[in-house]
Scaffold this motif. Structure first.
Motif, PDB file in Angstrom:
ATOM      1  N   VAL A  22       0.543  -1.072  -0.211  1.00 58.85           N
ATOM      2  CA  VAL A  22      -0.460   0.154  -0.139  1.00 58.85           C
ATOM      3  C   VAL A  22       0.773   1.088  -0.364  1.00 58.85           C
ATOM      4  O   VAL A  22       0.977   1.990  -0.940  1.00 58.85           O
ATOM      5  N   LEU A  23       1.724   1.349   0.612  1.00 61.05           N
ATOM      6  CA  LEU A  23       2.179   2.022   1.154  1.00 61.05           C
ATOM      7  C   LEU A  23       3.582   2.330  -0.421  1.00 61.05           C
ATOM      8  O   LEU A  23       4.157   3.917  -0.738  1.00 61.05           O
ATOM      9  N   ARG A  24       3.849   1.544  -0.948  1.00 55.68           N
ATOM     10  CA  ARG A  24       4.779   1.905  -2.243  1.00 55.68           C
ATOM     11  C   ARG A  24       4.340   2.173  -3.087  1.00 55.68           C
ATOM     12  O   ARG A  24       4.607   3.297  -3.385  1.00 55.68           O
ATOM     13  N   GLY A  46      -7.628   4.956   2.614  1.00 56.81           N
ATOM     14  CA  GLY A  46      -8.078   3.951   1.754  1.00 56.81           C
ATOM     15  C   GLY A  46      -6.830   3.003   1.400  1.00 56.81           C
ATOM     16  O   GLY A  46      -6.376   2.645   2.208  1.00 56.81           O
ATOM     17  N   VAL A  47      -6.371   2.859   0.328  1.00 54.21           N
ATOM     18  CA  VAL A  47      -5.498   2.353  -0.601  1.00 54.21           C
ATOM     19  C   VAL A  47      -5.710   3.239  -1.677  1.00 54.21           C
ATOM     20  O   VAL A  47      -6.571   3.311  -2.580  1.00 54.21           O
ATOM     21  N   PRO A  48      -4.589   3.209  -2.289  1.00 60.70           N
ATOM     22  CA  PRO A  48      -4.170   4.074  -3.568  1.00 60.70           C
ATOM     23  C   PRO A  48      -5.024   3.380  -4.963  1.00 60.70           C
ATOM     24  O   PRO A  48      -5.092   2.325  -5.002  1.00 60.70           O
ATOM     25  N   GLY A  49      -5.818   3.950  -5.159  1.00 57.34           N
ATOM     26  CA  GLY A  49      -6.254   3.763  -6.017  1.00 57.34           C
ATOM     27  C   GLY A  49      -7.825   3.163  -6.197  1.00 57.34           C
ATOM     28  O   GLY A  49      -9.223   3.404  -6.497  1.00 57.34           O
ATOM     29  N   ARG A  50      -8.011   3.081  -4.575  1.00 52.93           N
ATOM     30  CA  ARG A  50      -9.850   3.555  -3.789  1.00 52.93           C
ATOM     31  C   ARG A  50      -9.182   4.305  -2.637  1.00 52.93           C
ATOM     32  O   ARG A  50      -9.244   3.364  -1.353  1.00 52.93           O
ATOM     33  N   LEU A  86      -3.449   5.432   5.638  1.00 47.52           N
ATOM     34  CA  LEU A  86      -3.800   6.628   5.950  1.00 47.52           C
ATOM     35  C   LEU A  86      -2.814   7.222   5.690  1.00 47.52           C
ATOM     36  O   LEU A  86      -1.792   7.170   6.677  1.00 47.52           O
ATOM     37  N   TRP A  87      -2.262   8.196   5.369  1.00 46.77           N
ATOM     38  CA  TRP A  87      -0.783   8.816   4.610  1.00 46.77           C
ATOM     39  C   TRP A  87      -1.284  10.215   4.087  1.00 46.77           C
ATOM     40  O   TRP A  87      -2.235  10.420   3.922  1.00 46.77           O
ATOM     41  N   ARG A 125       7.295  12.081  -2.387  1.00 47.22           N
ATOM     42  CA  ARG A 125       8.238  11.434  -4.165  1.00 47.22           C
ATOM     43  C   ARG A 125      10.022  10.473  -3.450  1.00 47.22           C
ATOM     44  O   ARG A 125       9.772  10.083  -4.701  1.00 47.22           O
ATOM     45  N   ARG A 126       9.767  10.496  -2.470  1.00 46.29           N
ATOM     46  CA  ARG A 126      11.323  10.141  -2.488  1.00 46.29           C
ATOM     47  C   ARG A 126      10.487   8.587  -1.075  1.00 46.29           C
ATOM     48  O   ARG A 126      11.444   7.894  -1.228  1.00 46.29           O
ATOM     49  N   GLY A 127       9.875   8.136  -1.041  1.00 44.39           N
ATOM     50  CA  GLY A 127       9.627   7.119   0.353  1.00 44.39           C
ATOM     51  C   GLY A 127       8.389   7.572   1.088  1.00 44.39           C
ATOM     52  O   GLY A 127       7.786   8.710   0.153  1.00 44.39           O
ATOM     53  N   TRP A 128       8.618   6.613   2.025  1.00 48.61           N
ATOM     54  CA  TRP A 128       7.112   6.950   3.048  1.00 48.61           C
ATOM     55  C   TRP A 128       8.138   6.519   4.670  1.00 48.61           C
ATOM     56  O   TRP A 128       9.333   6.068   4.333  1.00 48.61           O
ATOM     57  N   PHE A 129       7.799   6.699   5.565  1.00 43.58           N
ATOM     58  CA  PHE A 129       7.794   6.935   7.229  1.00 43.58           C
ATOM     59  C   PHE A 129       7.206   6.840   7.710  1.00 43.58           C
ATOM     60  O   PHE A 129       6.282   7.821   7.165  1.00 43.58           O
ATOM     61  N   ASP A 130       7.022   6.650   8.687  1.00 45.74           N
ATOM     62  CA  ASP A 130       6.450   7.325  10.195  1.00 45.74           C
ATOM     63  C   ASP A 130       6.617   7.634  10.855  1.00 45.74           C
ATOM     64  O   ASP A 130       8.480   7.633  11.452  1.00 45.74           O
ATOM     65  N   PRO A 131       6.362   8.635  11.284  1.00 41.32           N
ATOM     66  CA  PRO A 131       6.555   9.739  12.157  1.00 41.32           C
ATOM     67  C   PRO A 131       6.943  10.037  13.776  1.00 41.32           C
ATOM     68  O   PRO A 131       7.133  10.447  14.287  1.00 41.32           O
ATOM     69  N   VAL A 132       6.167   8.849  14.037  1.00 37.63           N
ATOM     70  CA  VAL A 132       6.467   7.744  15.573  1.00 37.63           C
ATOM     71  C   VAL A 132       7.167   7.057  15.704  1.00 37.63           C
ATOM     72  O   VAL A 132       8.041   7.621  17.011  1.00 37.63           O
ATOM     73  N   SER A 133       7.431   5.223  14.553  1.00 32.48           N
ATOM     74  CA  SER A 133       8.529   4.724  15.271  1.00 32.48           C
ATOM     75  C   SER A 133       9.291   5.721  14.076  1.00 32.48           C
ATOM     76  O   SER A 133      10.723   4.115  14.227  1.00 32.48           O
ATOM     77  N   ASP A 134       9.191   5.897  13.246  1.00 34.59           N
ATOM     78  CA  ASP A 134      10.772   6.677  12.328  1.00 34.59           C
ATOM     79  C   ASP A 134      11.089   4.833  11.075  1.00 34.59           C
ATOM     80  O   ASP A 134      11.908   4.762  11.023  1.00 34.59           O
ATOM     81  N   VAL A 135       9.771   4.471  11.088  1.00 40.48           N
ATOM     82  CA  VAL A 135      10.268   3.437  10.386  1.00 40.48           C
ATOM     83  C   VAL A 135      10.545   3.200   9.564  1.00 40.48           C
ATOM     84  O   VAL A 135       8.626   4.486   9.008  1.00 40.48           O
TER      85      VAL A 135
END
Length: 151
Positions: A22-24, A46-50, A86-87, A125-135
């Motif tokens: 989903v995040l990719r 949701g998910v991308p596309g929906r 949620l993103w 555009r470079r990727g994704w991250f979780d601001p709480v866990s920094d994953v």
């Protein structure tokens, strides 16, 4: 006395295959759809596309309004997909930004109010991250996967 609030859900490494996909896809959707250098922050559910989204232009001045927006997005997205994500999409680097922090608390409140175990993830555009866990996951050059390939 009110019961203590549950902590903000956060991603833990290793990220499960569904969440990774989903995040990719959310990152790829941003790369393919947004060619402006500067663009407004948007919150998606949701998910991308929906998914449903709110474009923050101009920025909402109040945390209560942001919580109401996330609540509405999560409700609408749960009718579209069984496991909504949620993103937040924004320009810039994969490091905490004021916009991320302005939406983090309202997103956590809305998810708890609906009993949904979802946390806000930031997508650039470079990727994704979780601001709480920094994953995080970062790509130099993200490309669509060939048809029929997995992950």
């Amino acid at each position: 006395m009110a019961p203590p609030l549950a902590p903000q859900p956060s991603l833990q490494a290793p990220v499960d295959q569904h969440t990774h996909a989903v995040l990719r896809a959310a990152t790829l959707e941003l790369v393919e759809s947004e060619d402006r250098r500067r663009f407004p922050v948007a919150v998606h559910a949701g998910v991308p596309g929906r998914s449903v989204r709110h474009v923050e232009d101009p920025p909402l001045p109040d945390a209560g309004l942001r919580a109401d927006v996330v609540l509405a997005l999560l409700r609408a997205s749960s009718a579209l997909v069984p496991r909504p994500a949620l993103w937040l999409t924004r320009p810039g680097q994969l490091s905490p930004h004021d916009d991320d922090l302005r939406w983090l608390g309202p997103a956590a409140w809305a998810a708890r109010a609906l009993g949904m175990p979802v946390g806000l993830v930031v997508v650039t555009r470079r990727g994704w991250f979780d601001p709480v866990s920094d994953v995080r996951r970062e790509w130099r050059r993200l490309r669509p996967r060939p048809v029929g390939s997995r992950t």
